[in-house]
Design an enzyme around this catalytic site. Structure first.
Site, PDB file in Angstrom:
ATOM      1  N   HIS A   1     -10.236  -7.766 -12.441  1.00 17.63           N
ATOM      2  CA  HIS A   1     -11.112  -8.802 -11.879  1.00 17.63           C
ATOM      3  C   HIS A   1     -11.620  -9.729 -12.967  1.00 17.63           C
ATOM      4  O   HIS A   1     -11.853 -10.907 -12.733  1.00 17.63           O
ATOM      5  CB  HIS A   1     -12.253  -8.170 -11.085  1.00 17.63           C
ATOM      6  CG  HIS A   1     -11.793  -7.660  -9.760  1.00 17.63           C
ATOM      7  ND1 HIS A   1     -11.540  -6.342  -9.531  1.00 17.63           N
ATOM      8  CD2 HIS A   1     -11.457  -8.325  -8.637  1.00 17.63           C
ATOM      9  CE1 HIS A   1     -11.101  -6.205  -8.293  1.00 17.63           C
ATOM     10  NE2 HIS A   1     -11.035  -7.388  -7.725  1.00 17.63           N
TER      11      HIS A   1
ATOM     12  N   ASP B   1      -4.228  -4.797  -5.653  1.00 20.71           N
ATOM     13  CA  ASP B   1      -4.528  -3.385  -5.426  1.00 20.71           C
ATOM     14  C   ASP B   1      -3.315  -2.629  -4.894  1.00 20.71           C
ATOM     15  O   ASP B   1      -3.118  -1.460  -5.228  1.00 20.71           O
ATOM     16  CB  ASP B   1      -5.704  -3.234  -4.456  1.00 20.71           C
ATOM     17  CG  ASP B   1      -7.023  -3.357  -5.181  1.00 20.71           C
ATOM     18  OD1 ASP B   1      -7.157  -2.747  -6.251  1.00 20.71           O
ATOM     19  OD2 ASP B   1      -7.899  -4.091  -4.699  1.00 20.71           O
TER      20      ASP B   1
ATOM     21  N   GLU C   1      -3.840  -3.080   1.156  1.00 19.43           N
ATOM     22  CA  GLU C   1      -3.999  -2.881  -0.292  1.00 19.43           C
ATOM     23  C   GLU C   1      -3.659  -1.461  -0.708  1.00 19.43           C
ATOM     24  O   GLU C   1      -3.570  -1.156  -1.889  1.00 19.43           O
ATOM     25  CB  GLU C   1      -5.458  -3.126  -0.693  1.00 19.43           C
ATOM     26  CG  GLU C   1      -5.981  -4.472  -0.309  1.00 19.43           C
ATOM     27  CD  GLU C   1      -7.292  -4.780  -1.001  1.00 19.43           C
ATOM     28  OE1 GLU C   1      -7.247  -5.417  -2.048  1.00 19.43           O
ATOM     29  OE2 GLU C   1      -8.349  -4.376  -0.487  1.00 19.43           O
TER      30      GLU C   1
ATOM     31  N   CYS D   1      -2.823 -12.596  -0.484  1.00 20.36           N
ATOM     32  CA  CYS D   1      -3.938 -13.212  -1.208  1.00 20.36           C
ATOM     33  C   CYS D   1      -4.114 -12.614  -2.594  1.00 20.36           C
ATOM     34  O   CYS D   1      -5.058 -12.945  -3.298  1.00 20.36           O
ATOM     35  CB  CYS D   1      -5.225 -13.102  -0.403  1.00 20.36           C
ATOM     36  SG  CYS D   1      -5.770 -11.410  -0.169  1.00 20.36           S
TER      37      CYS D   1
HETATM   38  C1  PEP Z   1      -5.988  -7.763  -4.154  1.00 19.52           C
HETATM   39  O1  PEP Z   1      -6.269  -6.588  -4.360  1.00 19.52           O
HETATM   40  O2  PEP Z   1      -4.826  -8.234  -4.264  1.00 19.52           O
HETATM   41  C2  PEP Z   1      -7.046  -8.715  -3.770  1.00 19.52           C
HETATM   42  C3  PEP Z   1      -6.754  -9.937  -3.381  1.00 19.52           C
HETATM   43  O3  PEP Z   1      -8.330  -8.297  -3.864  1.00 19.52           O
HETATM   44  P1  PEP Z   1      -9.096  -8.137  -5.273  1.00 19.52           P
HETATM   45  O4  PEP Z   1      -8.208  -8.720  -6.343  1.00 19.52           O
HETATM   46  O5  PEP Z   1     -10.381  -8.854  -5.175  1.00 19.52           O
HETATM   47  O6  PEP Z   1      -9.243  -6.668  -5.401  1.00 19.52           O
HETATM   48 MG    MG Z   2      -8.209  -5.864  -3.775  1.00 20.75          MG
END
Ligand code: PEP
Ligand code: MG
Length: 578
Positions: free
Chosen positions: A195, A463, A439, A510
């Protein structure tokens, strides 16, 4: 000064040239220096001051909790912290150490913390033993007061020529940089889809992580070239290298200007298939950047960032205002608000006691699991999202679902939130769409209940890769194993998109993969028509869509789906991109 290069992982592309600014992290680096006898009294007073500040902070947090609808456990945690802080072993002992050893307050405090932690480790009772985490958290709070976090930053005028150098940064630290204009930044730790890296990308400046010892080797104010595209940092470059990089910087600027011409063009393949390109945002302030590249919607609003960097939790009204701002800003285009995904590397200070002690946080009480364990907090957020749905096209997205029971429980709480609003006569969109993130491999493998119970899906590849390959996305020691093109990952993504298509349930991606131009054609060939990514990638992905012919790529993608040979997969991907 000698010139040298450091290698890491470029997580945000482009070239930055600027002076190093070293940033300290309160808990990792505590300076040790001698304090002259004449200053001892003042140093003790500085310590007392910090303790008093934190006492007040805890008291006001406690007040806010009892006034709001936070669970009773929060109050209990704050009480424990207050007691630790007021115990003479923490409030008094460091004063003695400062005087006896003539050292600075931070050093005295950390020494005393180490003594206490050692004592806690001797305790047999596992519950009491774990209270050492509370001691550390209390000490961190006092250290933050003493040090100021993340340390004094460059004055605004100098920022554009400043590169931030840190050992490690949490997503919460990085989000604080959003109000600044640094040229770039680099850290010793971190992985490509951590993140921290994602937020770094959202600052829209070049970044390199996992440089291992940059923080130690680089000195304040040294000249740096940071090349996020080629994963390298050059310290004290000579004149010719500097000139070459300045030239490259100009070329990149030209390329960017060319891409900008695509802003108003519809993303459509050569054979006429429309594709939606949406943006991922962390805070309402990111909306401008998304609108600037002509997005088709917000595909992922990572709402948990509203909970970071603050004392106390955002109440329903504050959340509602944030969601409504985004909904209205998008003027009818869809806005997908993800219910908060806290835990693992995203820790809200006010929830510390509840989420941190887990032995394996990425697999612990994270995301929807945490929400279901704390239904009152969840309900507050759901009400805020529902209220905002009256002001635009708002959808709700639930992260990290793994089982039918979690879907059912979530839907039941949404129904409860709707009922409460209905009774109070508060307007909301009764038909608000509710989607789930794919995920966890379990979700992709047993997708049918997701398809029947939810209105849409969004694949979180960051994830999904982490959990499929058992590779921690934020650990640079295993980042070489983090492989978006692993046959198992390709299979799970193909299954999810294929399953959704068959059931006529809309599906998006996403995760970071959606913003990687190298992956665009693979995803298009698998049937994806909705991509959500950081706005800075959107125009490059659009260019790729505009130059893709689906009939040409489909047979290659079909072969990619069938093979389990990694080398073949890479060769086929190269063919797709040729
Ligand atoms: C992901 O896990 O791909 C996602 C979009 O969520 P985050 O990156 O915020 O965990
Ligand atoms: Mg995620």
């Amino acid at each position: 000064m000698a010139s040298f290069a450091l290698h890491g992982i470029g997580v945000s592309r482009g070239i930055a040239i600027g002076r190093a600014q070293l940033v300290s992290h309160a808990t990792l680096e505590v300076a040790h220096y001698t304090v002259p006898a004449s200053r001892i009294e003042a140093e003790v007073a500085r310590f007392d001051h910090a303790v008093k500040d934190v006492q007040r902070e805890l008291e006001s947090l406690h007040g806010a909790m009892t006034a709001g609808d936070a669970p009773a456990e929060f109050g209990a945690f704050l009480d424990v912290h207050w007691m630790i802080l007021n115990d003479p072993t923490l409030a008094e002992a460091p004063r003695r150490i400062i005087a006896e050893q003539r050292c600075n307050a931070e050093w005295a405090l950390v020494q005393q913390m180490n003594v206490l932690v050692e004592q806690f480790e001797q305790i047999e009772d596992p519950y009491l033993r774990e209270r050492k985490a509370d001691v550390v958290q209390v000490v961190e709070r006092v250290l933050k007061r003493l040090l100021g976090k993340p340390g004094p930053l460059a004055p605004a005028s100098a920022e554009q020529h400043t590169i931030v150098v840190a050992h490690d940064l949490s997503p919460a630290d990085v989000i604080q940089f959003k109000g600044h204009r640094f040229a770039g930044f680099l850290t010793d730790l971190g992985g490509v889809t951590s993140h921290t890296a994602i937020v770094a990308r959202s600052l829209n400046v070049p970044a390199v992580v996992a440089t291992h010892n940059a923080r130690q080797l680089i000195r304040e104010n040294e000249l740096l070239i940071l090349d996020g595209t080629h994963h390298v940092v050059i310290v004290n470059p000579d004149k010719s290298v500097l000139a070459e990089y300045r030239l490259r910087q100009q070329e990149l600027e030209l390329e960017r200007a060319k891409l900008r011409r695509l802003k108003f063009k519809r993303a459509r393949t050569l054979d006429g298939c429309d594709v939606d390109l949406c943006a991922n945002i962390e805070l309402p302030g990111d909306l401008a950047q998304a609108l600037d590249v002509g997005v088709d919607g917000i595909g992922l609003f990572r709402s948990e960032f509203l909970y970071l960097n603050r004392e106390g939790l955002p109440g329903e009204d504050e959340q509602f205002e944030a969601y409504r701002t985004v909904a209205q800003g998008m003027a009818g285009k869809p806005v997908v608000i993800r219910t908060f995904d806290l835990g693992a590397d995203k820790q809200a200070a006010a929830l510390e006691g509840l989420t941190r002690v887990a032995p394996n946080p990425a697999m612990g009480l994270r995301a929807v699991r945490f929400c279901l364990a704390e239904p009152r907090l969840f309900l507050t957020q759901l009400r805020a999202i529902l209220r905002a749905s009256h002001y635009g096209t708002v959808k709700m997205l639930v992260p990290m679902l793994a089982s039918v029971a979690e879907i059912d429980q979530t839907l039941a709480i949404v129904a409860q939130a709707k009922e409460m609003l209905r009774e109070q006569g508060v307007p909301f969109d009764p038909g608000i769409e509710i989607g789930g993130m794919i995920e966890v491999p379990a979700a992709a493998l047993a997708i049918s209940s997701f398809l029947t119970k939810l209105d849409f899906l969004s694949i979180g590849t960051n994830d999904l890769i982490q959990y499929t390959l058992a590779v921690d996305r934020s650990d640079d020691a295993v980042s070489h194993l983090y492989d978006p093109l692993h046959p198992a990952v390709v299979k799970l993504i193909a299954m999810s998109i294929g399953g959704a298509d068959k059931a006529k349930v809309p599906v998006a991606v996403c995760g970071e993969m959606a913003g990687e131009t190298r992956m665009t054609r693979l995803l298009l060939g698998l049937g994806l028509r909705n991509f959500s990514m950081h706005p800075s990638h959107l125009l490059a992905v659009k260019q790729r869509v505009l130059t893709t012919d689906l009939t040409t790529i489909r047979p290659i993608v079909a072969r990619m789906r069938r093979t389990e040979d990694p080398a073949k997969l890479v060769a086929l991907l190269d063919r797709l991109n040729a």
